[in-house]
Design a protein around this motif. Structure first.
Motif, PDB file in Angstrom:
ATOM      1  N   LEU A 158       0.827  -1.203   0.000  1.00 39.24           N
ATOM      2  CA  LEU A 158       0.000   0.000   0.000  1.00 39.24           C
ATOM      3  C   LEU A 158       0.864   1.256   0.000  1.00 39.24           C
ATOM      4  O   LEU A 158       0.612   2.201  -0.762  1.00 39.24           O
ATOM      5  N   ALA A 159       1.887   1.283   0.850  1.00 39.46           N
ATOM      6  CA  ALA A 159       2.774   2.451   0.907  1.00 39.46           C
ATOM      7  C   ALA A 159       3.474   2.669  -0.423  1.00 39.46           C
ATOM      8  O   ALA A 159       3.516   3.789  -0.947  1.00 39.46           O
ATOM      9  N   ALA A 160       4.013   1.589  -0.990  1.00 39.97           N
ATOM     10  CA  ALA A 160       4.685   1.703  -2.290  1.00 39.97           C
ATOM     11  C   ALA A 160       3.708   2.134  -3.367  1.00 39.97           C
ATOM     12  O   ALA A 160       4.008   3.000  -4.198  1.00 39.97           O
ATOM     13  N   SER A 215       1.245   5.906  -7.215  1.00 35.77           N
ATOM     14  CA  SER A 215       0.054   6.518  -7.786  1.00 35.77           C
ATOM     15  C   SER A 215       0.099   8.029  -7.735  1.00 35.77           C
ATOM     16  O   SER A 215      -0.467   8.714  -8.585  1.00 35.77           O
ATOM     17  N   GLN A 216       0.793   8.579  -6.721  1.00 38.92           N
ATOM     18  CA  GLN A 216       0.951  10.026  -6.615  1.00 38.92           C
ATOM     19  C   GLN A 216       2.135  10.527  -7.435  1.00 38.92           C
ATOM     20  O   GLN A 216       2.402  11.731  -7.477  1.00 38.92           O
ATOM     21  N   GLN A 274      -9.061   8.674   2.879  1.00 36.34           N
ATOM     22  CA  GLN A 274      -8.112   9.762   2.661  1.00 36.34           C
ATOM     23  C   GLN A 274      -7.696   9.880   1.201  1.00 36.34           C
ATOM     24  O   GLN A 274      -6.587  10.291   0.902  1.00 36.34           O
ATOM     25  N   GLY A 275      -8.572   9.523   0.262  1.00 39.89           N
ATOM     26  CA  GLY A 275      -8.177   9.520  -1.139  1.00 39.89           C
ATOM     27  C   GLY A 275      -7.817  10.903  -1.654  1.00 39.89           C
ATOM     28  O   GLY A 275      -8.609  11.820  -1.644  1.00 39.89           O
ATOM     29  N   THR A 276      -6.599  11.093  -2.125  1.00 43.41           N
ATOM     30  CA  THR A 276      -6.180  12.340  -2.743  1.00 43.41           C
ATOM     31  C   THR A 276      -5.307  12.032  -3.930  1.00 43.41           C
ATOM     32  O   THR A 276      -4.736  10.949  -4.044  1.00 43.41           O
ATOM     33  N   MET A 277      -5.217  12.972  -4.860  1.00 41.04           N
ATOM     34  CA  MET A 277      -4.262  12.813  -5.948  1.00 41.04           C
ATOM     35  C   MET A 277      -3.752  14.181  -6.346  1.00 41.04           C
ATOM     36  O   MET A 277      -4.470  15.163  -6.301  1.00 41.04           O
ATOM     37  N   ALA A 284      -1.142  -1.943  -7.021  1.00 42.66           N
ATOM     38  CA  ALA A 284      -0.107  -1.265  -7.804  1.00 42.66           C
ATOM     39  C   ALA A 284       1.277  -1.530  -7.205  1.00 42.66           C
ATOM     40  O   ALA A 284       2.242  -1.814  -7.932  1.00 42.66           O
ATOM     41  N   GLY A 285       1.375  -1.431  -5.876  1.00 47.62           N
ATOM     42  CA  GLY A 285       2.653  -1.718  -5.218  1.00 47.62           C
ATOM     43  C   GLY A 285       3.059  -3.166  -5.373  1.00 47.62           C
ATOM     44  O   GLY A 285       4.228  -3.474  -5.632  1.00 47.62           O
ATOM     45  N   TRP A 286       2.102  -4.076  -5.212  1.00 53.93           N
ATOM     46  CA  TRP A 286       2.382  -5.513  -5.365  1.00 53.93           C
ATOM     47  C   TRP A 286       2.877  -5.821  -6.764  1.00 53.93           C
ATOM     48  O   TRP A 286       3.799  -6.619  -6.943  1.00 53.93           O
ATOM     49  N   MET A 287       2.282  -5.200  -7.776  1.00 55.49           N
ATOM     50  CA  MET A 287       2.705  -5.444  -9.158  1.00 55.49           C
ATOM     51  C   MET A 287       4.165  -5.062  -9.363  1.00 55.49           C
ATOM     52  O   MET A 287       4.938  -5.819  -9.957  1.00 55.49           O
ATOM     53  N   GLN A 288       4.545  -3.897  -8.855  1.00 57.27           N
ATOM     54  CA  GLN A 288       5.932  -3.472  -9.046  1.00 57.27           C
ATOM     55  C   GLN A 288       6.899  -4.306  -8.220  1.00 57.27           C
ATOM     56  O   GLN A 288       7.967  -4.675  -8.699  1.00 57.27           O
ATOM     57  N   LEU A 289       6.520  -4.605  -6.988  1.00 54.63           N
ATOM     58  CA  LEU A 289       7.411  -5.411  -6.146  1.00 54.63           C
ATOM     59  C   LEU A 289       7.621  -6.808  -6.712  1.00 54.63           C
ATOM     60  O   LEU A 289       8.653  -7.435  -6.468  1.00 54.63           O
ATOM     61  N   ASN A 290       6.645  -7.312  -7.486  1.00 49.72           N
ATOM     62  CA  ASN A 290       6.737  -8.648  -8.071  1.00 49.72           C
ATOM     63  C   ASN A 290       6.952  -8.627  -9.584  1.00 49.72           C
ATOM     64  O   ASN A 290       6.863  -9.669 -10.235  1.00 49.72           O
TER      65      ASN A 290
END
Length: 269
Positions: free
Chosen positions: A59-61, A66-67, A112-115, A191-197
């Motif tokens: 989630l953090a990644a 995403s930002q 807390q959704g922001t972009m 999104a983070g999981w995709m990049q980490l893997n």
């Protein structure tokens, strides 16, 4: 470049509590957990994410990706979650761009959704790989797999889910399934999981239980996923953005019913 060192700090997704039912009888039930997770990058606090805590490192990644505060997880040195402190500490290799003076748009995502506004300016440059072509048969198989999942929602409610799905044009395969308090958090975790893997979005399908707002369309486009499916509907801006970037978007997908909101020529009925 080496991948970041990460913790594995998943926590229990539900909490037992006592309720009184409509007959006045006491019952023990489970309710969804909700935890405040402060995101610190190089010891600077950026945001607090309200999360179920199932994939906090991803989630953090994913939020940083995403930002567009980072472009690749290889820019990160370490991701460490400490639930006692309610914090995730991220350390970068070379720092991140200044963000304190950025103009922000508050989105319709729950929590807390922001972009950052600049995200709107770059998504039209996205190009999709649509092979294999998504089909009605693969969609129905996807929905069946989702229904068969043993989910936190079935036990406690109050959560959204998102999934990354591979398909061969006829059948579907769940690659990653995430539930969280907000659908935007679940999307960022994927999104983070995709990049980490090292998983690409080429030809994949992104599924969400939530409404298809501009935020969700943008996140899908950022992941280079050409197909977006939801059991809910879309908003006017979500529809506008999907058409602008050429994303194939299906909504109100329940059982054998669905609506094609955009990109119909890329969907095999």
């Amino acid at each position: 470049m080496a991948k970041p060192t990460i913790s594995n700090a998943r926590i229990a997704p539900t909490i037992p509590t006592t309720v009184i039912d409509h007959n006045g009888e006491t019952q023990q039930v489970e309710i969804a957990g909700e935890h405040a997770l402060g995101l610190y990058v190089d010891k600077h606090e950026l945001i607090t994410l309200m999360t179920l805590g199932q994939m906090p490192e991803a989630l953090a990644a994913g939020w940083l990706l995403s930002q567009r505060l980072i472009r690749d997880v290889n820019e990160l040195e370490e991701i460490q979650v400490d639930w006692e402190a309610g914090a995730v500490a991220v350390y970068t290799k070379n720092g991140i761009a200044p963000v304190l003076d950025e103009r922000r748009t508050v989105t319709s995502g729950c929590g807390q959704g922001t972009m950052f506004s600049r995200l709107m300016e770059e998504i039209e440059t996205v190009e999709f790989c649509r092979q294999p072509l998504f089909s009605a048969a693969a969609l129905l198989h996807l929905l069946q797999l989702i229904r068969q999942q043993e989910t936190i929602y079935k036990r406690a409610g109050a959560v959204h889910s998102c999934a990354l799905v591979a398909h061969d044009g006829h059948h579907a395969e769940l690659l990653c399934f995430v539930e969280d308090i907000g659908r935007h958090n679940a999307a960022d975790a994927i999104a983070g999981w995709m990049q980490l893997n090292e998983i690409s979005g080429d030809g994949k399908v992104f599924y969400t239980t939530g409404r298809l707002t501009s935020e969700m369309v943008i996140k899908c486009a950022q992941m280079r996923i050409p197909y977006l499916v939801s059991r809910s509907g879309t908003t006017a801006m979500g529809h506008q953005v999907a058409n602008a970037v050429g994303l194939t978007m299906l909504g109100r997908a329940i059982s054998q019913r669905y609506l094609i909101f955009s990109g119909a020529k890329h969907f095999n009925r």
